[in-house]
Design a protein around this motif. Structure first.
Motif, PDB file in Angstrom:
ATOM      1  N   GLU A  18       8.485  -0.451  -3.707  1.00  0.00           N
ATOM      2  CA  GLU A  18       8.013   0.895  -2.864  1.00  0.00           C
ATOM      3  C   GLU A  18       8.417   1.513  -2.095  1.00  0.00           C
ATOM      4  OE1 GLU A  18       6.488  -1.971   0.007  1.00  0.00           O
ATOM      5  OE2 GLU A  18       5.123  -3.867  -2.098  1.00  0.00           O
ATOM      6  N   MET A  22       7.731   5.734  -2.790  1.00  0.00           N
ATOM      7  CA  MET A  22       7.909   6.559  -1.004  1.00  0.00           C
ATOM      8  C   MET A  22       8.584   8.101  -1.189  1.00  0.00           C
ATOM      9  SD  MET A  22       5.802   5.367   1.548  1.00  0.00           S
ATOM     10  CE  MET A  22       6.648   6.033   3.070  1.00  0.00           C
ATOM     11  N   TYR A  58      -1.276  11.852  -6.001  1.00  0.00           N
ATOM     12  CA  TYR A  58      -0.727  10.329  -5.573  1.00  0.00           C
ATOM     13  C   TYR A  58      -1.861   9.752  -5.392  1.00  0.00           C
ATOM     14  CZ  TYR A  58      -1.613  12.284  -0.909  1.00  0.00           C
ATOM     15  OH  TYR A  58      -2.672  12.715   0.352  1.00  0.00           O
ATOM     16  N   SER A  60      -3.694   7.981  -3.006  1.00  0.00           N
ATOM     17  CA  SER A  60      -4.539   8.031  -1.609  1.00  0.00           C
ATOM     18  C   SER A  60      -5.235   6.275  -1.488  1.00  0.00           C
ATOM     19  CB  SER A  60      -5.618   9.306  -1.561  1.00  0.00           C
ATOM     20  OG  SER A  60      -6.540   9.292  -2.098  1.00  0.00           O
ATOM     21  N   LYS A  62      -2.767   4.019  -1.012  1.00  0.00           N
ATOM     22  CA  LYS A  62      -1.778   3.711  -1.420  1.00  0.00           C
ATOM     23  C   LYS A  62      -1.004   4.692  -0.233  1.00  0.00           C
ATOM     24  CE  LYS A  62       0.854   1.371  -4.262  1.00  0.00           C
ATOM     25  NZ  LYS A  62       1.596   1.251  -5.415  1.00  0.00           N
ATOM     26  N   TYR A  63      -1.307   5.571   0.094  1.00  0.00           N
ATOM     27  CA  TYR A  63      -0.192   6.784   1.011  1.00  0.00           C
ATOM     28  C   TYR A  63      -1.373   7.171   1.949  1.00  0.00           C
ATOM     29  CZ  TYR A  63       3.023   4.998  -2.158  1.00  0.00           C
ATOM     30  OH  TYR A  63       4.197   4.392  -3.114  1.00  0.00           O
ATOM     31  N   ILE A  80       4.770  10.698   5.599  1.00  0.00           N
ATOM     32  CA  ILE A  80       4.118   9.959   4.551  1.00  0.00           C
ATOM     33  C   ILE A  80       4.046   8.198   4.961  1.00  0.00           C
ATOM     34  CG2 ILE A  80       4.492   8.526   1.906  1.00  0.00           C
ATOM     35  CD1 ILE A  80       5.596  11.670   1.319  1.00  0.00           C
ATOM     36  N   ARG A  82       2.671   4.233   3.941  1.00  0.00           N
ATOM     37  CA  ARG A  82       2.070   3.846   3.543  1.00  0.00           C
ATOM     38  C   ARG A  82       1.002   2.774   4.031  1.00  0.00           C
ATOM     39  NH1 ARG A  82       2.733   1.527  -1.707  1.00  0.00           N
ATOM     40  NH2 ARG A  82       2.253  -0.339  -1.530  1.00  0.00           N
ATOM     41  N   LYS A  83       0.095   3.072   3.365  1.00  0.00           N
ATOM     42  CA  LYS A  83      -1.259   2.043   3.937  1.00  0.00           C
ATOM     43  C   LYS A  83      -1.314   0.949   3.634  1.00  0.00           C
ATOM     44  CE  LYS A  83      -4.646   5.871   3.073  1.00  0.00           C
ATOM     45  NZ  LYS A  83      -5.339   6.141   2.230  1.00  0.00           N
ATOM     46  N   ASN A  87       6.676   1.500   5.849  1.00  0.00           N
ATOM     47  CA  ASN A  87       6.451   3.191   5.291  1.00  0.00           C
ATOM     48  C   ASN A  87       7.582   3.719   4.666  1.00  0.00           C
ATOM     49  OD1 ASN A  87       7.056   3.273   8.205  1.00  0.00           O
ATOM     50  ND2 ASN A  87       6.889   4.495   8.358  1.00  0.00           N
TER      51      ASN A  87
END
Length: 87
Positions: A18, A22, A58, A60, A62-63, A80, A82-83, A87
């Motif tokens: 992850e 990122m 990217y 969207s 996930k981020y 940015i 991370r959903k 982060n």
């Protein structure tokens, strides 16, 4: 006991992946912003512009990418996230 160690190792590997995702996304956004400025003489007006004209892609789901233009000659502020946590 051994299964606990294995589970911790999997979680550690997932967190590393992850983090790398990122960093890769941040690098891609920065690269495309810089490329736009070099080619056009102004910073891109939106994230949509980067996607359409510079091929930024990217996941969207996930981020979340918060793109705040600050002016034609001022580097945009990009955050940015991370959903789903972290982060």
């Amino acid at each position: 006991a051994a299964s606990d160690v294995y589970k911790r190792q999997i979680v550690s590997v997932q967190k590393d992946m992850e983090k790398n995702e990122m960093e890769t996304l941040q690098s891609a956004v920065t690269r495309d912003i810089t490329r736009c400025y070099a080619q056009e003489g102004t910073y891109p007006e939106s994230l949509t512009y980067l996607k359409k004209h510079y091929g930024l892609t990217y996941d969207s789901s996930k981020y979340f990418v918060d793109y705040q233009p600050l002016g034609a000659n001022i580097m945009p502020d990009v955050t940015i996230i991370r959903k789903g946590g972290g982060n």
